[in-house]
Write a protein that holds these residues in place. Structure first.
Motif, mmCIF file in Angstrom:
data_model
loop_
_atom_site.group_PDB
_atom_site.id
_atom_site.type_symbol
_atom_site.label_atom_id
_atom_site.label_comp_id
_atom_site.label_asym_id
_atom_site.label_seq_id
_atom_site.Cartn_x
_atom_site.Cartn_y
_atom_site.Cartn_z
ATOM 1 N N LEU A 52 1.346 3.645 -2.709
ATOM 2 C CA LEU A 52 1.330 2.828 -3.916
ATOM 3 C C LEU A 52 -0.095 2.471 -4.324
ATOM 4 C CD1 LEU A 52 4.191 0.395 -2.836
ATOM 5 C CD2 LEU A 52 4.394 2.449 -4.252
ATOM 6 N N ASP A 53 -0.954 2.232 -3.325
ATOM 7 C CA ASP A 53 -2.344 1.837 -3.573
ATOM 8 C C ASP A 53 -3.159 2.200 -2.340
ATOM 9 O OD1 ASP A 53 -4.785 0.613 -4.020
ATOM 10 O OD2 ASP A 53 -3.966 -1.402 -4.253
ATOM 11 N N GLY A 54 -3.962 3.247 -2.442
ATOM 12 C CA GLY A 54 -4.710 3.746 -1.296
ATOM 13 C C GLY A 54 -6.063 3.116 -1.075
ATOM 14 N N VAL A 80 0.830 -1.206 0.000
ATOM 15 C CA VAL A 80 0.000 0.000 0.000
ATOM 16 C C VAL A 80 0.866 1.258 0.000
ATOM 17 C CG1 VAL A 80 -1.680 1.301 1.371
ATOM 18 C CG2 VAL A 80 -1.897 -1.173 1.145
ATOM 19 N N ALA A 81 1.925 1.247 0.808
ATOM 20 C CA ALA A 81 2.822 2.406 0.918
ATOM 21 C C ALA A 81 4.202 1.909 1.322
ATOM 22 C CB ALA A 81 2.287 3.397 1.944
ATOM 23 N N VAL A 82 5.222 2.709 0.988
ATOM 24 C CA VAL A 82 6.592 2.308 1.301
ATOM 25 C C VAL A 82 7.424 3.530 1.675
ATOM 26 C CG1 VAL A 82 7.400 2.431 -1.099
ATOM 27 C CG2 VAL A 82 8.548 0.905 0.511
ATOM 28 N N ARG A 139 20.250 0.666 6.873
ATOM 29 C CA ARG A 139 19.335 0.812 5.733
ATOM 30 C C ARG A 139 17.998 0.234 6.159
ATOM 31 N NH1 ARG A 139 22.323 0.363 0.121
ATOM 32 N NH2 ARG A 139 24.337 1.169 0.768
ATOM 33 N N TYR A 140 16.925 0.858 5.683
ATOM 34 C CA TYR A 140 15.607 0.373 6.073
ATOM 35 C C TYR A 140 14.634 0.450 4.915
ATOM 36 C CZ TYR A 140 14.523 5.327 6.396
ATOM 37 O OH TYR A 140 14.359 6.662 6.094
ATOM 38 N N GLU A 141 13.650 -0.436 4.982
ATOM 39 C CA GLU A 141 12.520 -0.409 4.068
ATOM 40 C C GLU A 141 11.306 -0.814 4.891
ATOM 41 O OE1 GLU A 141 12.561 -1.744 -0.079
ATOM 42 O OE2 GLU A 141 10.946 -3.111 0.518
ATOM 43 N N ASN A 142 10.370 0.107 5.034
ATOM 44 C CA ASN A 142 9.140 -0.136 5.764
ATOM 45 C C ASN A 142 8.009 -0.153 4.751
ATOM 46 O OD1 ASN A 142 10.653 -0.001 8.117
ATOM 47 N ND2 ASN A 142 10.302 2.170 8.358
ATOM 48 N N THR A 143 7.309 -1.273 4.678
ATOM 49 C CA THR A 143 6.242 -1.435 3.695
ATOM 50 C C THR A 143 4.932 -1.727 4.409
ATOM 51 O OG1 THR A 143 7.859 -2.353 2.140
ATOM 52 C CG2 THR A 143 5.520 -2.663 1.609
ATOM 53 N N LEU A 144 3.924 -0.920 4.086
ATOM 54 C CA LEU A 144 2.576 -1.128 4.600
ATOM 55 C C LEU A 144 1.835 -2.020 3.616
ATOM 56 C CD1 LEU A 144 0.392 -0.266 6.710
ATOM 57 C CD2 LEU A 144 -0.213 1.552 5.097
ATOM 58 N N TYR A 145 1.222 -3.082 4.111
ATOM 59 C CA TYR A 145 0.498 -4.038 3.277
ATOM 60 C C TYR A 145 -0.984 -4.063 3.648
ATOM 61 C CZ TYR A 145 4.870 -6.219 1.717
ATOM 62 O OH TYR A 145 6.095 -6.478 1.154
ATOM 63 N N ARG A 146 -1.805 -4.453 2.659
ATOM 64 C CA ARG A 146 -3.228 -4.724 2.869
ATOM 65 C C ARG A 146 -3.458 -6.187 2.500
ATOM 66 N NH1 ARG A 146 -4.993 -1.340 -0.420
ATOM 67 N NH2 ARG A 146 -5.080 -2.765 -2.166
ATOM 68 N N THR A 147 -4.068 -6.939 3.399
ATOM 69 C CA THR A 147 -4.343 -8.347 3.137
ATOM 70 C C THR A 147 -5.571 -8.475 2.229
ATOM 71 O OG1 THR A 147 -5.850 -8.664 5.006
ATOM 72 C CG2 THR A 147 -3.478 -8.949 5.449
ATOM 73 N N ALA A 148 -5.807 -9.672 1.740
ATOM 74 C CA ALA A 148 -6.975 -9.926 0.892
ATOM 75 C C ALA A 148 -8.277 -9.650 1.638
ATOM 76 C CB ALA A 148 -6.955 -11.374 0.393
ATOM 77 N N LYS A 149 -8.253 -9.755 2.965
ATOM 78 C CA LYS A 149 -9.448 -9.485 3.775
ATOM 79 C C LYS A 149 -9.548 -8.018 4.194
ATOM 80 C CE LYS A 149 -10.006 -14.153 5.528
ATOM 81 N NZ LYS A 149 -10.134 -14.997 6.719
ATOM 82 N N GLY A 150 -8.610 -7.180 3.723
ATOM 83 C CA GLY A 150 -8.683 -5.750 3.998
ATOM 84 C C GLY A 150 -8.003 -5.284 5.268
ATOM 85 N N ASN A 151 -7.221 -6.138 5.909
ATOM 86 C CA ASN A 151 -6.483 -5.739 7.107
ATOM 87 C C ASN A 151 -5.124 -5.169 6.711
ATOM 88 O OD1 ASN A 151 -8.394 -6.732 9.156
ATOM 89 N ND2 ASN A 151 -7.948 -8.700 8.214
ATOM 90 N N PHE A 152 -4.566 -4.327 7.563
ATOM 91 C CA PHE A 152 -3.294 -3.664 7.268
ATOM 92 C C PHE A 152 -2.217 -4.101 8.249
ATOM 93 C CE2 PHE A 152 -6.589 -0.948 5.592
ATOM 94 C CZ PHE A 152 -6.099 -0.634 4.337
ATOM 95 N N PHE A 153 -0.990 -4.238 7.729
ATOM 96 C CA PHE A 153 0.158 -4.478 8.601
ATOM 97 C C PHE A 153 1.388 -3.824 7.994
ATOM 98 C CE2 PHE A 153 0.469 -7.988 5.637
ATOM 99 C CZ PHE A 153 1.811 -8.316 5.550
#
Length: 119
Positions: free
Chosen positions: A108-110, A29-31, A54-68
């Motif tokens: 990346l995808d809101g 969703v976002a990085v 060095r870091y990379e933090n990525t926000l994800y949305r699951t198929a059920k609509g939950n975020f982590f």
């Protein structure tokens, strides 16, 4: 010959609050990516002695609509191999938007997020 620059991601699975969160089956969703040199006067114990983080933090949305949020860090020390640390935490949609805003992450995808109106 045409080559494509693709970023290969390692699949990570985390158990958070009794549920499994998987980067392979979730949508980014976002990085936020970057690197910094730890300051000796104000560093966390994890970074003590590191030359660079060095870091990379990525926000994800699951198929059920939950975020982590998947937090990936690579710490480079003067001697030896880099130390890799991966953590995750679950967010509700409002927490996800706050993280995006406060970390200046690129969206990346809101879809599914209560984002402010466009300008």
């Amino acid at each position: 010959m045409e080559t494509t620059n693709t970023l290969e991601r390692e699949v990570m699975r985390f158990i958070l609050n009794g549920r499994t969160f998987d980067t392979a089956t979730s949508n980014p969703v976002a990085v936020r990516r970057g690197a910094f040199v730890p300051d000796d006067g104000d560093i966390e114990a994890d970074y003590a002695g590191a030359e660079q983080v060095r870091y990379e933090n990525t926000l994800y949305r699951t198929a059920k609509g939950n975020f982590f949020l998947h937090e990936h860090r690579s710490m480079k020390f003067p001697k030896g191999k880099p130390v890799i640390v991966d953590n995750a935490r679950e967010f509700d949609p409002q927490e996800a938007v706050r993280w995006i805003h406060h970390s200046d992450a690129a969206i990346l995808d809101g879809a599914g997020l209560p984002l402010p109106d466009e300008a």
